[in-house]
Design an enzyme around this catalytic site. Structure first.
Site, mmCIF file in Angstrom:
data_model
loop_
_atom_site.group_PDB
_atom_site.id
_atom_site.type_symbol
_atom_site.label_atom_id
_atom_site.label_comp_id
_atom_site.label_asym_id
_atom_site.label_seq_id
_atom_site.Cartn_x
_atom_site.Cartn_y
_atom_site.Cartn_z
ATOM 1 N N CYS A 1 -109.601 45.820 -74.276
ATOM 2 C CA CYS A 1 -108.238 45.305 -74.466
ATOM 3 C C CYS A 1 -107.320 45.757 -73.348
ATOM 4 O O CYS A 1 -106.171 45.327 -73.270
ATOM 5 C CB CYS A 1 -107.656 45.766 -75.793
ATOM 6 N N CYS B 1 -97.555 48.769 -76.201
ATOM 7 C CA CYS B 1 -97.909 50.079 -75.622
ATOM 8 C C CYS B 1 -97.209 51.204 -76.374
ATOM 9 O O CYS B 1 -97.782 52.277 -76.579
ATOM 10 C CB CYS B 1 -97.495 50.150 -74.148
#
Lengths: 390, 187
Positions: free
Chosen positions: B35, B105
């Site tokens: 990913c 994130c």
């Protein structure tokens, strides 16, 4: 120091081209007007058309100016499938063969045509990024109206066996289009020898302006225009000519610096690539190294992510890209690299270096130094690096 | 890089607390390389439950490194109960904002800290992967993946995953999807 290594995304204007543009700013007449103002523009536009035609060994009538290669690619695919000589998207199913590694202006146009009822076959590529000619032969059908294969790929630089593709198509009487954006201005092109039907190019990839490009279309062909209107470009592309853009292309191609400088550019690319492979462990070149544009290398730096490498290099003044600039907003791994069978984690770790005629050895030496430092720095931060210490 | 503000760039170029702690009290790792992001957090916790030291190692983009860096600063010297309360929104705010497609994130950074705290407290959680859309069997991971990859509105999530298009027309799942969208995008 500022080092630009993203020439497959776009190129800087050459000083001579800039000068020509500045001088031509005075020429404002509409090239379609019969008075002297218009005729001055017409002369300039036709001069560029002649330069481009000569470069391609084509007839000037066969050059159609567009806003760029995205438009050219749309024009060919939609034009052929909507009114090719024998069929229309509405009355029967045109079949087009293309590949899985095309630029979005082909890939998304193909999807659009599928939505309208056309059939598209996407040829796979091998680890080297090239199509399999046997697969191409197998996929040809009765209703195949066009084969569209990019000559060289923007992300990895792989060059397709375009001559062989055309030979196969001709045997079956199928027309061939090639998106030649990355080849145009980098290598000699002879459309007569090649026998290609359609070939698209873009000005800003060979040191001319953005928003200008064109299509070579062999005289015997006929397609539907995308933009209807006035009689410009042989009724194939209406709208007052982008004369400045066209003039910039003529000038850039007249100088033809990329092609003249190809040996030096190739040596710089090889020097950079050799340095990386020798001095930075766990680095891998993506795609064929043999059948490849001389200015491009696409390398995976294992254990680090491409964007962070791009960002840190940018901080040092070095411009590179991860995958294609068009997909830098998407977080998916590059579809071109995954099509080659590159593992997703290595696809995320890839960076493209694309050189141009303005790059120098001094710049490449600077890049080597900063690159080695940056990769080491990011690897020191990476949880993957320690866990697989060499 | 135009997308990142100065503070994000500072934490990316000069990341704080990088490295490993050899005798760490706890370690938490989230994400996977396929990913494009992995974050690993190391904690040194004293007998009073105070985080004496914290370090990170991250594989990922500029935002992944910057969120890891600032998150370690935010929990250093804090009690573990305070560290538990660190949200991804707080991380984004501390950085002065992140581009929308990079909000995930900050979620990873908060998750990595929580995972390290789980490790410290001996908590073993089953992978949470609830079925969100009962009609079509679409799970939470699928929806989260869609959001992390650019589906920032209900319409975009529907288009990418097909949620709400089942027999119940979203009666059972719409609210859950909205919650997930809030978690990732409501900044």
């Amino acid at each position: 120091m500022k080092v630009y290594l993203d020439n497959n995304a776009t190129t800087p204007l050459l000083p001579e081209v800039k000068q020509e543009i500045i001088e031509s700013l005075e020429i404002f007449g509409n090239a379609s007007s019969k008075h002297s103002f218009g005729q001055r523009s017409r002369e300039k536009v036709e001069n560029s058309r002649k330069i481009i035609a000569d470069y391609l060994n084509a007839d000037p009538k066969e050059i159609i100016f567009t806003s760029g290669a995205s438009e050219g690619n749309n024009l060919v695919l939609k034009g052929v499938s909507s009114c090719g000589t024998t069929c229309s998207a509405l009355s029967c199913k045109p079949h087009i063969i293309t590949t899985v590694i095309e630029h979005p202006s082909i890939a998304n146009t193909a999807r659009c045509i599928e939505g309208l009822g056309g059939d598209i076959t996407y040829l796979k590529v091998g680890k080297d990024g090239r199509i399999d000619l046997e697969e191409l032969k197998e996929k040809i059908r009765e209703n195949t109206v066009l084969i569209s294969v990019m000559w060289a790929n923007n992300e990895i630089g792989t060059i397709q066996p375009i001559k062989d593709i055309i030979a196969i198509a001709k045997e079956k009487g199928i027309k061939v289009h090639t998106d030649a954006v990355q080849v145009f201005g980098k290598m000699p092109i002879d459309v007569k020898e090649l026998g290609v039907d359609f070939l698209t190019f873009s000005g800003h990839k060979f040191n001319a302006l953005k928003g200008t490009g064109g299509l070579y279309m062999r005289c015997a062909n006929h397609i539907c225009p995308l933009i209807h209107g006035g009689h410009q470009e042989g009724m194939l592309r209406a709208g007052t000519e982008n004369s400045l853009g066209i003039i910039s292309m003529g000038k850039a191609l007249e100088i033809n610096l990329q092609q003249k400088d190809s040996k030096r550019i190739a040596a710089l690319r090889d020097d950079l690539e050799d340095f990386i492979l020798k001095n930075i462990p766990n680095t891998y070149v993506n795609g064929s190294r043999e059948h490849r544009l001389y200015n491009t290398t696409n390398i995976s730096f294992e254990f680090i992510e491409g964007e962070s490498l791009l960002l840190m290099l940018d901080h040092f003044g070095i411009a590179v890209s991860t995958g294609s600039a068009c997909s830098s907003d998407s977080l998916e791994a590059s579809p071109v690299l995954t099509a080659l069978g590159v593992k997703e984690e290595l696809a995320h770790s890839s960076v493209r270096f694309s050189l141009g005629p303005l790059n120098t050895q001094e710049e490449i030496d600077f890049v080597k130094e900063k690159l080695k430092f940056t990769v080491e720095r990011l690897r020191a931060m990476s949880p993957l690096y320690n866990s697989s210490e060499m | 890089m135009g997308d990142y503000n100065e503070k994000v760039m500072d934490h990316f170029m000069n990341p704080r607390n990088v490295g490993e702690i050899e005798d760490a009290s706890a370690v938490g790792e989230v994400g996977n390389a396929a990913c494009g992001d992995i974050m690993k957090i190391f904690l040194k916790i004293d007998e009073n439950g105070i985080i004496q030291d914290v370090t990170f190692k991250t594989f990922g983009c500029g935002a992944a490194i910057a969120t890891s860096s600032i998150a370690t600063e935010m929990i250093k010297g804090k009690h573990i109960s305070e560290a538990r309360e660190l949200t991804n929104q707080a991380i984004v705010e501390a950085l002065g904002g992140l581009p929308k497609q990079k909000i995930h994130c900050s979620v990873l950074a908060a998750d990595a800290i929580n995972k390290a705290l789980d490790d410290y407290e001996g908590i073993h959680r089953e992978e949470e992967n609830e079925i969100i859309c009962q009609c079509l069997g679409i799970d939470m991971k699928t929806v989260e993946h869609a959001i992390a990859h650019g589906a920032f509105t209900m319409e975009q999530v529907i288009e990418k995953t097909g949620v709400t298009t089942g027999a119940c027309k979203g009666e059972r799942c719409r609210e859950k999807v909205e919650k997930l969208l809030n978690k990732y995008c409501s900044l």
